[in-house]
Every structure is written in structure tokens, then in C-alpha cells.
Design a protein around this motif. Structure first.
Motif, PDB file in Angstrom:
ATOM      1  N   LEU A  76       4.274   6.030 -41.655  1.00 54.76           N
ATOM      2  CA  LEU A  76       4.661   5.218 -40.504  1.00 54.76           C
ATOM      3  C   LEU A  76       4.096   5.773 -39.194  1.00 54.76           C
ATOM      4  O   LEU A  76       4.504   5.334 -38.113  1.00 54.76           O
ATOM      5  CB  LEU A  76       6.196   5.136 -40.421  1.00 54.76           C
ATOM      6  N   GLY A  77       3.173   6.677 -39.292  1.00 49.95           N
ATOM      7  CA  GLY A  77       2.650   7.335 -38.103  1.00 49.95           C
ATOM      8  C   GLY A  77       2.083   6.400 -37.059  1.00 49.95           C
ATOM      9  O   GLY A  77       2.382   6.517 -35.864  1.00 49.95           O
ATOM     10  N   ILE A  78       1.291   5.427 -37.487  1.00 50.89           N
ATOM     11  CA  ILE A  78       0.653   4.543 -36.512  1.00 50.89           C
ATOM     12  C   ILE A  78       1.666   3.551 -35.919  1.00 50.89           C
ATOM     13  O   ILE A  78       1.545   3.158 -34.755  1.00 50.89           O
ATOM     14  CB  ILE A  78      -0.560   3.808 -37.135  1.00 50.89           C
ATOM     15  N   VAL A  79       2.681   3.177 -36.716  1.00 49.11           N
ATOM     16  CA  VAL A  79       3.730   2.294 -36.199  1.00 49.11           C
ATOM     17  C   VAL A  79       4.524   3.025 -35.117  1.00 49.11           C
ATOM     18  O   VAL A  79       4.795   2.470 -34.038  1.00 49.11           O
ATOM     19  CB  VAL A  79       4.660   1.834 -37.335  1.00 49.11           C
ATOM     20  N   GLU A  80       4.890   4.271 -35.378  1.00 53.26           N
ATOM     21  CA  GLU A  80       5.639   5.053 -34.399  1.00 53.26           C
ATOM     22  C   GLU A  80       4.791   5.323 -33.155  1.00 53.26           C
ATOM     23  O   GLU A  80       5.312   5.321 -32.028  1.00 53.26           O
ATOM     24  CB  GLU A  80       6.087   6.364 -35.040  1.00 53.26           C
ATOM     25  N   TYR A  81       3.489   5.516 -33.357  1.00 54.01           N
ATOM     26  CA  TYR A  81       2.576   5.706 -32.225  1.00 54.01           C
ATOM     27  C   TYR A  81       2.561   4.452 -31.350  1.00 54.01           C
ATOM     28  O   TYR A  81       2.628   4.525 -30.114  1.00 54.01           O
ATOM     29  CB  TYR A  81       1.172   6.015 -32.747  1.00 54.01           C
ATOM     30  N   ALA A  82       2.483   3.274 -32.010  1.00 52.98           N
ATOM     31  CA  ALA A  82       2.478   2.008 -31.266  1.00 52.98           C
ATOM     32  C   ALA A  82       3.792   1.821 -30.498  1.00 52.98           C
ATOM     33  O   ALA A  82       3.789   1.350 -29.356  1.00 52.98           O
ATOM     34  CB  ALA A  82       2.244   0.843 -32.223  1.00 52.98           C
ATOM     35  N   GLU A  83       4.901   2.188 -31.116  1.00 55.01           N
ATOM     36  CA  GLU A  83       6.200   2.051 -30.451  1.00 55.01           C
ATOM     37  C   GLU A  83       6.302   2.969 -29.241  1.00 55.01           C
ATOM     38  O   GLU A  83       6.794   2.567 -28.183  1.00 55.01           O
ATOM     39  CB  GLU A  83       7.320   2.348 -31.455  1.00 55.01           C
ATOM     40  N   ARG A  84       5.816   4.209 -29.386  1.00 51.80           N
ATOM     41  CA  ARG A  84       5.890   5.169 -28.276  1.00 51.80           C
ATOM     42  C   ARG A  84       5.063   4.726 -27.078  1.00 51.80           C
ATOM     43  O   ARG A  84       5.394   5.029 -25.936  1.00 51.80           O
ATOM     44  CB  ARG A  84       5.414   6.551 -28.729  1.00 51.80           C
ATOM     45  N   ARG A  87       2.851  -0.602 -27.689  1.00 53.31           N
ATOM     46  CA  ARG A  87       1.681  -1.346 -28.167  1.00 53.31           C
ATOM     47  C   ARG A  87       1.959  -2.026 -29.507  1.00 53.31           C
ATOM     48  O   ARG A  87       1.045  -2.249 -30.295  1.00 53.31           O
ATOM     49  CB  ARG A  87       0.469  -0.412 -28.274  1.00 53.31           C
ATOM     50  N   THR A  88       3.202  -2.361 -29.765  1.00 56.86           N
ATOM     51  CA  THR A  88       3.516  -3.007 -31.035  1.00 56.86           C
ATOM     52  C   THR A  88       2.888  -4.392 -31.166  1.00 56.86           C
ATOM     53  O   THR A  88       2.750  -4.910 -32.274  1.00 56.86           O
ATOM     54  CB  THR A  88       5.048  -3.128 -31.217  1.00 56.86           C
ATOM     55  N   SER A  89       2.483  -4.983 -30.042  1.00 55.28           N
ATOM     56  CA  SER A  89       1.788  -6.275 -30.101  1.00 55.28           C
ATOM     57  C   SER A  89       0.429  -6.140 -30.775  1.00 55.28           C
ATOM     58  O   SER A  89      -0.190  -7.144 -31.153  1.00 55.28           O
ATOM     59  CB  SER A  89       1.609  -6.844 -28.689  1.00 55.28           C
ATOM     60  N   GLU A  90      -0.041  -4.897 -30.917  1.00 62.62           N
ATOM     61  CA  GLU A  90      -1.330  -4.657 -31.581  1.00 62.62           C
ATOM     62  C   GLU A  90      -1.168  -4.398 -33.073  1.00 62.62           C
ATOM     63  O   GLU A  90      -2.100  -3.925 -33.732  1.00 62.62           O
ATOM     64  CB  GLU A  90      -2.041  -3.482 -30.913  1.00 62.62           C
ATOM     65  N   LEU A  91      -0.002  -4.715 -33.613  1.00 63.62           N
ATOM     66  CA  LEU A  91       0.236  -4.680 -35.058  1.00 63.62           C
ATOM     67  C   LEU A  91       0.401  -6.123 -35.516  1.00 63.62           C
ATOM     68  O   LEU A  91       1.403  -6.767 -35.244  1.00 63.62           O
ATOM     69  CB  LEU A  91       1.489  -3.858 -35.374  1.00 63.62           C
ATOM     70  N   PRO A  98      -3.211  -2.887 -37.814  1.00 66.33           N
ATOM     71  CA  PRO A  98      -3.443  -2.414 -36.443  1.00 66.33           C
ATOM     72  C   PRO A  98      -4.734  -2.969 -35.854  1.00 66.33           C
ATOM     73  O   PRO A  98      -5.701  -3.249 -36.580  1.00 66.33           O
ATOM     74  CB  PRO A  98      -3.531  -0.895 -36.612  1.00 66.33           C
ATOM     75  N   SER A  99      -4.743  -3.144 -34.542  1.00 65.58           N
ATOM     76  CA  SER A  99      -5.993  -3.479 -33.873  1.00 65.58           C
ATOM     77  C   SER A  99      -6.939  -2.297 -34.008  1.00 65.58           C
ATOM     78  O   SER A  99      -6.504  -1.152 -34.189  1.00 65.58           O
ATOM     79  CB  SER A  99      -5.745  -3.790 -32.389  1.00 65.58           C
ATOM     80  N   THR A 100      -8.228  -2.566 -33.927  1.00 69.01           N
ATOM     81  CA  THR A 100      -9.198  -1.469 -34.044  1.00 69.01           C
ATOM     82  C   THR A 100      -9.016  -0.458 -32.915  1.00 69.01           C
ATOM     83  O   THR A 100      -9.173   0.745 -33.127  1.00 69.01           O
ATOM     84  CB  THR A 100     -10.637  -2.015 -34.032  1.00 69.01           C
ATOM     85  N   GLN A 101      -8.667  -0.931 -31.724  1.00 71.99           N
ATOM     86  CA  GLN A 101      -8.476  -0.009 -30.609  1.00 71.99           C
ATOM     87  C   GLN A 101      -7.248   0.867 -30.829  1.00 71.99           C
ATOM     88  O   GLN A 101      -7.277   2.074 -30.566  1.00 71.99           O
ATOM     89  CB  GLN A 101      -8.342  -0.775 -29.291  1.00 71.99           C
ATOM     90  N   LEU A 102      -6.162   0.271 -31.331  1.00 72.80           N
ATOM     91  CA  LEU A 102      -4.958   1.057 -31.622  1.00 72.80           C
ATOM     92  C   LEU A 102      -5.256   2.084 -32.707  1.00 72.80           C
ATOM     93  O   LEU A 102      -4.852   3.253 -32.600  1.00 72.80           O
ATOM     94  CB  LEU A 102      -3.825   0.131 -32.073  1.00 72.80           C
TER      95      LEU A 102
END
Length: 407
Positions: A76-84, A87-91, A98-102
Motif C-alpha cells: 500500500l506504499g503508493i496509496v499512502e504516499y498519495a494520501e500524504r 494526490r488520491t485523484s491520481e489513482l 497510479p498516474s505516471t507522474q505519481l
């Protein structure tokens, strides 16, 4: 700058892409002392260069893989990164792709560990040699700059990027129109700056073809996508069951490697397009889809030696005024196409099946001891997921025990 010349390295990973980086990060987290005993070598100055360039040149905005597949150990690393980072709109739904930028920003954070430990080296391998009787460090890696070092264990984490596939019918047209008939790996949507907008033909029925068509159409160009068969729409490029133990156990029970190769081809097929990309292709006013279509001829309509526009003759009609024909025809992996391995393959008579090596259950390349494989090269053991991001996790689980014993 640190150099590898004349050093003895316990574990060397050849390839700084998704697989090489994933394996290195997992080793460093399980065994922090590995930093002094590990080296990643790659021809590029930075890790993941090839992946980053490919997504940028295709205009890819979202990954096909779900968020749980990435280079870090925590699912869940990238999900938690997006939340922090809000940037969850990029999931993207339905699997939080994930978006390529995320994905790249998340990777950059993880790559800081490699920088901290100084295990990545720009070192293009020109030759890989193995001398069974050379003591505890039997491998010798020699660079294009004639520098060399020794290693106890080598992992080949090489992808298929050097194995581009051009259908035989297109080789003559590619030679004739070198700057106009181009494989997708050599093409960038950012390089097309024609005014008025260009007319571009894309050949292929997979995600690369669909992504290029979408990206070019969004930049105002007229695109015709030609595929030999019907366009297949799938969320993933292989059935997810291939990440589970049941399918992999059945795959391992097949002792004939030629049958394993056929199973892989049946499950990966000839490419597919994700639902969201297919919707974009169908609804774009400047994209024409030609499924079940073949190209009969490509000719120049200019008298100049370097053709500015081409005429593409297909089984569905003639397309005139074409600026580029892009071959999104994929790759055909063959170990023989890697020049640094030619001497090794010949000297030790490494058996290959359709260009893929025989590996044991630990991903060791027969008959050479302590030479392991990850990525596309490991298909005959890992199965259809081998070349994907998820395949890096499967490979590490096979390699883990052996690698930790070298540290």
C-alpha cells in the motif's frame, strides 16, 4: 566518483530498471549491510531511465498496473504516499492505477535509498565471463570503457528493450523510409511538431498502439490505427490468476519448456487495450480504427529522395499524405541479441527455447552457477507476469534465500 574497477562484489545486478531496482531495495531493507556488498550496473546515468523515457515518449498518463504493484516492499506504499500528498485523484478506478507522474514521484522517494547507499553505477557491460575455477568471485564484468570487476553472484534484470520486433513485411519499408517508418521504441509523440497537424498511421493492437494513438490525437494529429485482428479490450495484459499459487504450481508441473512457452503466449496473446484507452480511441473524432486490416504496400508520393509523405495501401483502402508509420509491434525477447552475453552463451552452450534460457526453480541459468534472472528473461519459470512490475515481486521471492546467503 566511486568506481567498480578491480573490486570484488558479492552481488551484482545487471539492469537498473523496475526489476533491478526492486530486488536491490528489498535486499537493502532486509539486510542493511548489503549496501557494501551490492552493485547495480546500468548504461544509463540514473535508475529507471528507460521506463521514464518510454512513458514520456508514448504520452502515457496512467499505468496499467494497479497501485499494489510498484518497486517498494509495502503493497500500500503508493496509496499512502498519495494520501500524504493529497494526490488520491491520481489513482484511477477501478484498481487505483497510479498516474505516471505519481508513480515516478513515489519511485524517486524510494530511489533515495539507492543514492544514500551508493549502490548504483553507470557501467555498460560489454562482456560477462564466468570461470568456474576462479575462486569465490568467478564472474568478470567488463565495461565498454575496458574497466572490469569481479562478482560472486550476478542477476540479469534485463528487459526486452533491445529486442524490438519488426514484422518481416515491414523491414524493406523501414529500410526504404528510415525516418518515416519507425518502431514505437524509437518514436516520441513530443517530436511531432508539424503544421498543419500530421497524418500518422500506427500499426499494432496493443496498449502501446492505443496509448500513442490517444496521445497524438490529443495533440491535434490525425491518426489511423491498423491491426491485423480485432482489437481486444482487457483491463490487464495477463489474467491476474497468474499472480497466485494455483496457476504457478500448475505451470511449474509442466516439465516441457516449449509447452511453457506456448502457455505464456496463450495467456498474454498479441496485446490488448484497456477500457479507458479504448473509449478514448472510439470517441476521438480524429482517430480512425482499422481492425482486421493488413498493409499491402507503402510508397512515396514525393520525387525527392527523402520522402516527406507516404501513401499506405491497405486491405481497407489507401491512406494518403502520411507523415509517419509507427510500428507498435512489440518485442521478441532473445538472449542472443544481447552482445555482452554472446561469448557466454557460445562458450557454455546455454540451451534456449525461443530465445529464452532454461532456468531452475531458483531462477538460476543452466548450466552456470550463481547466474540468476529476473524480468522477461525469467518467463519460463515465472510465467506470463514475469516482465511486469508484479513479476519483480515473484522473482525476488524465488531469489531471496540464495541472495541473502551471499551477504
Amino acid at each position: 566518483m566511486k568506481t567498480l574497477a578491480h573490486r570484488n562484489i558479492p552481488i551484482t545486478i545487471v539492469g537498473g530498471g523496475i526489476h533491478g531496482v526492486s530486488i536491490a531495495l528489498r535486499l537493502l531493507r532486509e539486510m542493511p549491510t548489503a549496501a557494501k556488498q551490492l552493485a547495480i550496473v546500468d548504461r544509463h546515468p540514473q535508475p529507471l531511465t528507460q521506463w521514464r523515457d518510454k512513458t514520456k515518449h508514448q504520452g502515457m498518463t496512467f499505468l496499467r498496473s494497479p497501485a499494489v504493484h510498484h518497486i517498494s516492499l509495502d503493497a500500500l506504499g503508493i496509496v499512502e504516499y498519495a494520501e500524504r500528498h493529497n494526490r488520491t485523484s491520481e489513482l484511477a478506478p477501478p484498481y487505483a492505477q497510479p498516474s505516471t507522474q505519481l508513480f515516478w514521484d513515489f519511485c524517486n522517494a524510494a530511489l533515495a535509498e539507492l543514492t544514500q547507499h551508493q549502490v548504483y553505477y553507470q557501467f555498460e557491460v560489454a562482456k560477462l565471463r564466468w570461470d568456474k575455477g576462479a575462486g569465490p568471485f568467478p564472474f568478470r564484468l567488463i565495461s565498454t570503457n575496458k574497466e572490469g570487476f569481479r562478482s560472486r553472484c550476478v542477476i540479469l534484470a534485463i528487459g526486452a528493450d533491445d529486442c524490438t520486433y519488426v514484422p518481416p513485411a515491414f523491414t524493406k519499408w523501414q529500410r526504404q523510409f528510415r525516418d518515416r517508418v519507425i518502431h514505437a521504441s524509437q518514436f516520441s509523440v513530443l517530436a511531432v511538431e508539424e503544421t498543419p497537424p500530421a497524418k500518422i498511421v500506427i500499426v499494432g493492437g496493443g496498449l502501446t498502439a492505443g496509448t500513442l494513438a490517444k496521445s497524438l490525437s490529443e495533440r491535434g494529429h490525425r491518426v489511423t490505427l491498423i491491426a491485423r485482428k480485432r482489437l481486444k479490450v482487457e483491463q490487464f495484459d495477463f489474467p491476474p490468476v497468474w499472480l497466485g499459487p494455483k496457476a504457478l504450481t500448475e505451470f511449474a508441473s509442466e516439465t516441457d519448456f516449449r509447452q511453457r512457452y506456448d502457455i505464456i503466449q496463450q495467456n498474454r496473446g498479441e496485446g490488448s487495450i484497456t477500457p479507458d484507452i479504448m473509449d478514448a480511441l472510439t470517441n476521438a473524432p480524429n482517430i480512425d480504427l482499422y481492425p482486421e486490416t493488413c498493409i499491402r504496400n507503402i510508397v512515396s508520393v514525393d520525387r525527392k529522395r527523402q520522402a516527406q509523405h507516404l501513401q499506405v495501401e491497405t486491405t481497407q483502402g489507401v491512406i494518403r499524405g502520411v507523415s509517419y508509420v509507427i510500428l507498435a509491434t512489440g518485442y521478441q525477447f532473445n538472449l542472443r541479441r544481447y552482445s555482452f552475453l554472446k561469448e557466454l552463451i557460445t562458450q557454455h552452450q546455454i540451451p534456449l527455447v525461443r530465445g529464452l534460457p532454461h532456468l531452475d526453480a531458483d531462477l538460476q541459468l543452466h548450466p552456470i552457477q550463481n547466474l540468476f534472472c529476473s524480468g522477461t528473461i525469467a518467463q519460463l519459470q515465472i510465467g506470463p507476469a514475469s516482465g511486469n512490475i508484479a513479476g519483480a515481486n515473484l522473482a525476488y521471492e524465488r531469489l531471496r534465500e540464495k541472495l541473502l546467503s551471499y551477504l
